[in-house]
Design an enzyme around this catalytic site. Sequence first.
Site, PDB file in Angstrom:
ATOM      1  N   ILE A   1      30.729  41.040  27.725  1.00 34.03           N
ATOM      2  CA  ILE A   1      31.773  40.079  27.366  1.00 34.03           C
ATOM      3  C   ILE A   1      33.100  40.508  27.984  1.00 34.03           C
ATOM      4  O   ILE A   1      33.874  39.684  28.490  1.00 34.03           O
ATOM      5  CB  ILE A   1      31.894  39.938  25.838  1.00 34.03           C
ATOM      6  CG1 ILE A   1      30.622  39.272  25.297  1.00 34.03           C
ATOM      7  CG2 ILE A   1      33.114  39.116  25.451  1.00 34.03           C
ATOM      8  CD1 ILE A   1      30.486  39.321  23.787  1.00 34.03           C
TER       9      ILE A   1
ATOM     10  N   ASN B   1      32.966  39.789  31.832  1.00 36.22           N
ATOM     11  CA  ASN B   1      33.125  38.364  32.108  1.00 36.22           C
ATOM     12  C   ASN B   1      34.531  37.894  31.744  1.00 36.22           C
ATOM     13  O   ASN B   1      35.145  37.129  32.495  1.00 36.22           O
ATOM     14  CB  ASN B   1      32.089  37.553  31.332  1.00 36.22           C
ATOM     15  CG  ASN B   1      32.234  36.075  31.591  1.00 36.22           C
ATOM     16  OD1 ASN B   1      32.098  35.601  32.713  1.00 36.22           O
ATOM     17  ND2 ASN B   1      32.571  35.319  30.558  1.00 36.22           N
TER      18      ASN B   1
ATOM     19  N   GLY C   1      38.597  31.111  23.685  1.00 36.31           N
ATOM     20  CA  GLY C   1      37.212  31.534  23.510  1.00 36.31           C
ATOM     21  C   GLY C   1      36.991  32.778  24.339  1.00 36.31           C
ATOM     22  O   GLY C   1      37.739  33.050  25.261  1.00 36.31           O
ATOM     23  N   CYS C   2      35.936  33.495  23.988  1.00 38.82           N
ATOM     24  CA  CYS C   2      35.688  34.746  24.691  1.00 38.82           C
ATOM     25  C   CYS C   2      34.694  34.579  25.814  1.00 38.82           C
ATOM     26  O   CYS C   2      34.256  35.544  26.411  1.00 38.82           O
ATOM     27  CB  CYS C   2      35.230  35.809  23.708  1.00 38.82           C
ATOM     28  SG  CYS C   2      36.589  36.329  22.661  1.00 38.82           S
ATOM     29  N   ILE C   3      34.300  33.350  26.056  1.00 33.65           N
ATOM     30  CA  ILE C   3      33.385  33.101  27.174  1.00 33.65           C
ATOM     31  C   ILE C   3      33.739  31.742  27.772  1.00 33.65           C
ATOM     32  O   ILE C   3      34.179  30.847  27.103  1.00 33.65           O
ATOM     33  CB  ILE C   3      31.906  33.181  26.739  1.00 33.65           C
ATOM     34  CG1 ILE C   3      31.018  32.807  27.918  1.00 33.65           C
ATOM     35  CG2 ILE C   3      31.599  32.240  25.596  1.00 33.65           C
ATOM     36  CD1 ILE C   3      29.926  33.742  28.191  1.00 33.65           C
TER      37      ILE C   3
END
Lengths: 174, 104
Positions: free
Chosen positions: A44, A47, B102-104
């Site tokens: 995470i 990314n 958001g983390c993605i």
Amino acid sequence: MTVADAPVFDSVIDPTGDVREKTIEKVSIIVSKGSLDGVYPGLIMANGARMEGIEANLFFTFFGMDAIHKKRSDHLKVATVGNPGLHIPTWLGGIPGMSGFATGQMKKKIEELDMPPVPEFLELITDSGGKLFACKATVDMFGLTKDDFVPQVEDVITVGDFYAMAAGGQIIFT
Amino acid sequence: MTTATIAGKDLGVDNEGFMQQPDQWDRSVADAMAADLGMRLTERHWMVIDYLRNSYLESGRAPTIRTLGKQSGVSVKELYQLFPKGPAKLAARLAGIPKPHGCI
């Protein structure tokens, strides 16, 4: 004010009065654990770094190497014994099938957040320009070769290579 | 929140340049923002911007980069070529939607 004039928080003035760079330009993240919950933080962060335009390297060592191993990448588990973060007693965590059950639950939650499973995540990170490396010492220890790893892995490198690559950026250990 | 003049309109933006009222947006806003950044928007850029905007207006949230890469018709690799240094945020800014959280 135009978009180009919008404040950019690139520098701060520190207590000595010097102006210094605040943004991170590069992160090198070490993944040393082989559990599902041990691997995701590093992925995470890598990314997330790419999404902020930060250069990202991932270095897999010891059991973290399972995440990039062709046969194991999609089969990482959650430990249900000796994992105080799960808040379940040892006798319960030790029941056959508990690890599988907890792993299934966690994978479901991960998917609900639209976060990819590990193999797909590695693809996403490398498609985004992040790089994956395997630790030579661990490769030697486990008797592996580069062919054992998923195709996205760039190379098998030593700790010295890692430090050279990480120079000038931040190092994150997970 | 401050006001920025983009494409001849006075728009409410946050301190990173993200529009606060998506309905004030039109394509000339995106063109003006892109020009400010030295970018020229091609059809591929517009595919991403249109998808992002529609997705936000439908669900109230910006899609993850994973979904963006799968559903917009533009792959993740190409996303990073079209929108260097962070496609999800840059494309969202150009699409006139609030900053994605958001983390993605």
